[in-house]
Design an enzyme around this catalytic site. Structure first.
Site, short mmCIF file in Angstrom:
data_model
loop_
_atom_site.label_atom_id
_atom_site.label_comp_id
_atom_site.label_asym_id
_atom_site.label_seq_id
_atom_site.Cartn_x
_atom_site.Cartn_y
_atom_site.Cartn_z
CG HIS A 17 1.11 -3.53 -12.62
ND1 HIS A 17 1.32 -4.42 -11.87
CD2 HIS A 17 0.53 -5.06 -13.38
CE1 HIS A 17 1.06 -5.89 -11.45
NE2 HIS A 17 0.42 -6.28 -12.71
CG HIS B 94 1.04 -3.45 -7.36
ND1 HIS B 94 -0.64 -2.35 -7.77
CD2 HIS B 94 0.08 -4.03 -8.35
CE1 HIS B 94 -1.31 -3.02 -7.85
NE2 HIS B 94 -0.70 -3.57 -8.53
CB SER C 138 -0.68 4.06 -1.49
OG SER C 138 -1.86 3.73 -0.63
CG ASP D 165 -1.69 -10.37 -15.89
OD1 ASP D 165 -0.73 -9.94 -14.84
OD2 ASP D 165 -2.04 -8.85 -16.38
CD GLU E 173 -4.70 -3.34 -15.24
OE1 GLU E 173 -4.04 -3.08 -14.12
OE2 GLU E 173 -4.96 -4.93 -15.43
CG HIS F 281 3.53 -9.45 -16.18
ND1 HIS F 281 4.08 -8.45 -15.21
CD2 HIS F 281 2.46 -9.27 -15.46
CE1 HIS F 281 3.50 -7.60 -14.63
NE2 HIS F 281 2.06 -8.63 -14.72
CG HIS G 167 0.90 -12.28 -10.79
ND1 HIS G 167 1.49 -9.87 -10.08
CD2 HIS G 167 0.02 -11.22 -12.32
CE1 HIS G 167 1.11 -9.50 -10.89
NE2 HIS G 167 0.72 -9.18 -11.84
CD GLU H 67 2.95 -6.35 -6.43
OE1 GLU H 67 2.73 -6.67 -8.08
OE2 GLU H 67 1.92 -6.94 -5.37
#
Ligand code: MCF
Ligand code: FE
Length: 405
Positions: free
Chosen positions: A209, A182, A147, A308, A212, A63, A65, A143
């Site tokens: 994810h 995401h 929403s 990450d 978290e 993982h 980015h 990704e």
């Protein structure tokens, strides 16, 4: 061309073995004594590693980015919500500043730490070219984010375009196309389900994810807390689009790699375990974003250890990550933890990403990392620990039987 590599110790599924050598082409052909292998492969090229070397399967960072590799001080560390606010403020500039040169350098940092495969979480597809050119195998996680139902279709359309582009490079490179959701707070359940169906249909690796921060938990459970203000301010909404259960159920019949899970409770972790899922544990990221500690000593599901992105870290060197994990998890006996961590970035990670590597075993891909210890270890049971404590960079790296370092 067949090669035979010999090292003082070889990390095998049966533990660290002495007096053995490995014959390989692009895959591992045989593991035996040097004499027997030489007799069987008389024309093989013999690779004698330096003194005190340990041959490991190539390491895997599940993982990362890469698109956020330009971050040094722009993003706020210490607590999740201020970090997220700083992402909104600086995301465009950071991603804009992150050119191929910067991303190439980070792939190289990973390579020098022994990473032969990584999972790249891609928001925009900007790192595709670098991932096609890098020697490592890359699981390219496109990704999905969005929403707000109003924009969801448009965002889904853009996401599918990126999925298709990454599928088309599959043949010419070491790229595996994949899908990243995401998070539960940022993806509308309708497009979430569509994306999971695409993963199922094409058997693409899937990650997300999950739980978290405490803020995420409070928002999903009660529709309250710091994320409420965030959504009201930036998205003019004040209720979450999903809840913890509904989100988990969406992945019920497809093993998924859940990143973080720091705030997941026992029942949720058990549910994930029962459904065959796995966890990506990012110790430094969790610490830097003030999310807490994942209690790895009580987990009943397989996990990997990952860096990450530089959006929540200070380096992509996997040994830096392992040393941080040794410090963070002081509850676990150090020798045992060291072995567990090596297993997490090899065997577990390969299984999770569906790559035929991660073990020095006949038939596996010839991906190796050679670690040189400063002296012959006094006690064999401490090899994993000394490897982690004394290694900044590995001495040799092989991917698909080819030497890159
Ligand atoms: O894993 C860390 C922390 N949690 C969530 N997201 C990200 C992380 N590092 C980078 N991100 C990205 C994510 O992919 O930041 C954006 C997304 O594109 C946050 S959402 C505004
Ligand atoms: Fe992440």
């Amino acid at each position: 061309m067949t090669h035979i590599i010999i090292a003082d110790y070889i990390y095998t599924p049966e533990g660290f073995q002495e007096n053995l050598a490995v014959a390989f082409t692009h895959i591992i052909k045989e593991i035996d004594t040097l004499d027997i292998l030489k007799a069987k492969y008389p024309h093989a090229n013999i690779i004698q590693t330096a003194e005190h070397c340990v041959l490991y399967p190539g390491f895997i960072n599940t993982h990362v980015h890469l698109e956020f590799s330009a971050n040094k001080t722009a993003l706020k560390y210490g607590s999740f919500m201020p970090w997220l606010d700083s992402v909104i403020e600086h995301r465009e500039a950071l991603v804009g500043k992150c050119d191929n040169e910067i991303m190439r350098r980070e792939c190289d940092t990973m390579l020098r730490s022994g990473i032969t495969t990584f999972g790249a979480i891609s928001s925009f597809g900007n790192e595709l070219e670098v991932c096609e050119e890098t020697p490592q195998r890359v699981v390219f996680f496109n990704e999905l984010i969005g929403s707000n139902a109003q924009y969801a279709d448009m965002l889904y359309g853009d996401f599918m375009e990126r999925v298709k582009v990454s599928m088309s490079c599959q043949k010419s490179s070491r790229i595996t196309p994949a899908i990243a959701i995401h998070s539960p707070y940022s993806v509308h359940p309708i497009i979430l389900q569509k994306a999971v169906n695409v993963a199922k249909e094409h058997t693409l690796p899937l990650c997300t994810h999950f739980l978290e921060s405490q803020a995420e938990r409070e928002w999903l459970e009660h529709g309250k807390g710091e994320l409420k203000g965030f959504f009201e301010k930036y998205f003019k909404t004040s209720t979450p689009v999903t809840n913890i259960q509904e989100f988990m159920y969406a992945f019920d019949r497809y093993p998924t790699h859940f990143t973080h899970c720091v705030q997941a409770n026992k029942a949720e972790l058990e549910y994930l375990a029962q459904k065959g899922h796995s966890i990506a544990h990012c110790p430094r990221s969790n610490r830097y974003l003030g999310c807490g500690r994942l209690a790895i000593e009580t987990l009943s599901l397989p996990y990997s250890v990952a860096t990450d992105g530089l959006s929540s870290n200070d380096s992509l060197n996997i040994f830096d990550e392992l040393r941080a994990a040794l410090m963070l998890h002081h509850q676990v006996p150090i020798e045992k933890l060291a072995n567990t961590l090596i297993n997490a970035i090899t065997t577990n990670a390969a299984e999770i990403l569906g790559i035929n590597s991660g073990k020095i075993e006949v038939g596996k891909l010839a991906d190796f990392a050679v670690v040189t210890l400063p002296e012959m270890p006094k006690r064999k049971e401490e090899i994993a620990l000394w490897s982690i404590l004394h290694t900044k960079e590995v001495s040799e790296v092989y991917i698909g039987g080819e030497k890159y370092i």
